[in-house]
Design an enzyme around this catalytic site. Structure first.
Site, short mmCIF file in Angstrom:
data_model
loop_
_atom_site.label_atom_id
_atom_site.label_comp_id
_atom_site.label_asym_id
_atom_site.label_seq_id
_atom_site.Cartn_x
_atom_site.Cartn_y
_atom_site.Cartn_z
N LYS A 9 0.83 -1.35 -0.03
CA LYS A 9 0.07 -0.15 0.05
C LYS A 9 0.82 1.22 -0.07
CE LYS A 9 1.04 1.27 4.67
NZ LYS A 9 1.74 2.31 4.79
N ASP A 136 -1.51 -1.41 10.84
CA ASP A 136 -2.02 -1.48 9.39
C ASP A 136 -2.72 -2.69 9.15
OD1 ASP A 136 -0.75 1.11 9.07
OD2 ASP A 136 0.88 0.28 7.67
#
Ligand code: C5P
Length: 306
Positions: A9, A136
């Site tokens: 990401k 995350d």
């Protein structure tokens, strides 16, 4: 072997909203999923074993978040339902780079083991285990474009938009997320709009006291702290901005990776040819693209590397 795709990401925006009593920081950030992916392969076994392959083959196995995720999952469901698994992780996502590789691998392990052992765990149960592994990790259970709050685990879906090419400027020396947040706290960040912060080591100043990566560019409040720990980051950001003025250039997560987000349909090979020759030694340039939620879901249990 069950293959699990574990994508990277970038964070196109990261605001630190405040410090919490538990020592973590509350954030307001955007996640954008990338096609660049690690691959985790799983098969049923009586014990938990992990083999590291690719770019991670010399990393210590015991520290790997995949093992931590597998152990936490087994503790949650009991050994009778999930005795173990033989796992092989092929790394392509640079490590300690702000690209979420380790967190994505951990999320892949949770989803993969849930499927491998037909555990049928609810999303909230997996998300709870995921947050215990890292801030995350819950995002990677979902993927695509998301806004995050809290530590990053309160997620809402954003429109995916068209697929965009992304270049990643990756320094060979990684940064520890914990150390960047520590430095951020040490700088006792004043209100974002009131000051100009100047890094003592680099002399680079950040307009508005933050984080702005340039005019109209995405902001990342961790940038001044990351620059103190990795002084050449400021220089690299400037370079990327100068060479690719048409891209959105910013720092992802706690760094040190700098992303260059291009318009849909842009010729990323041409931009790569422009940027690669001017980068200093020890800095790699990777080309990938954004990956929408539907593709993330649809290719989750496949070997694709992006
Ligand atoms: O959750 P994760 O393992 O990624 O965090 C690593 C460290 O970064 C934490 O121990 C914490 O010190 C810091 N952190 C923080 N606020 C967050 C995320 C991480 O202070 N939202």
């Amino acid at each position: 072997m069950l293959p699990v795709r574990c994508p990277a990401k970038i964070n196109t925006r990261l605001r630190v909203v405040g410090r919490r009593p538990d020592g973590f920081h509350d954030l307001d950030l955007d996640f954008v999923g990338l096609a660049l992916s690690d691959t985790l392969e799983l098969e049923r076994a009586d014990t938990l074993e992990l083999v590291l392959d690719g770019a991670a083959s010399d990393l210590p196995v015991e520290d790997n978040l995949v093992l931590r995720a597998a152990r936490r999952l087994r503790a949650a469901v009991g050994e009778a339902r999930m005795p173990g698994a033989r796992m092989r992780l092929t790394k392509r996502i640079p490590v300690a780079a702000g690209l979420g590789g380790g967190s994505s691998d951990a999320a892949g392990a949770l989803l993969g083991l849930d499927r491998l052992w037909s555990l049928g765990l609810a999303g909230e149960v997996l998300a709870g285990i995921a947050l215990g592994i890292g801030s995350d990790v819950p995002y990677f259970l979902e993927g695509g474009r998301r806004a995050g709050h809290g530590r990053g685990e309160i997620l809402s879906r954003l429109p995916d938009g068209p697929e965009q090419p992304v270049l990643l400027v990756v320094s060979s020396q990684g940064l520890s997320t914990g150390m960047v947040f520590e430095e951020f706290a040490r700088q006792a960040h004043p209100p974002a709009s009131s000051v100009v912060l100047t890094s003592r080591k680099t002399g680079i100043s950040f307009p508005n006291g933050t984080s702005d990566c340039g005019q109209g560019a995405p902001a990342n409040d961790l940038l001044p702290a990351a620059v103190v720990l990795a002084p050449r980051l400021g220089e690299l950001l400037q370079l990327a901005r100068d060479v690719v003025p048409e891209g959105r250039v910013g720092l992802t997560g706690s760094g040190p990776t700098i992303f260059v987000l291009l318009e849909a349909g842009a010729d990323s090979a041409e931009v790569k040819d422009r940027l690669a020759p001017v980068l200093p030694e020890g800095v790699a340039l990777l080309a990938t693209r954004t990956m929408a939620f539907a593709e993330h879901e649809g290719t989750r249990f496949s070997r694709l590397a992006g």
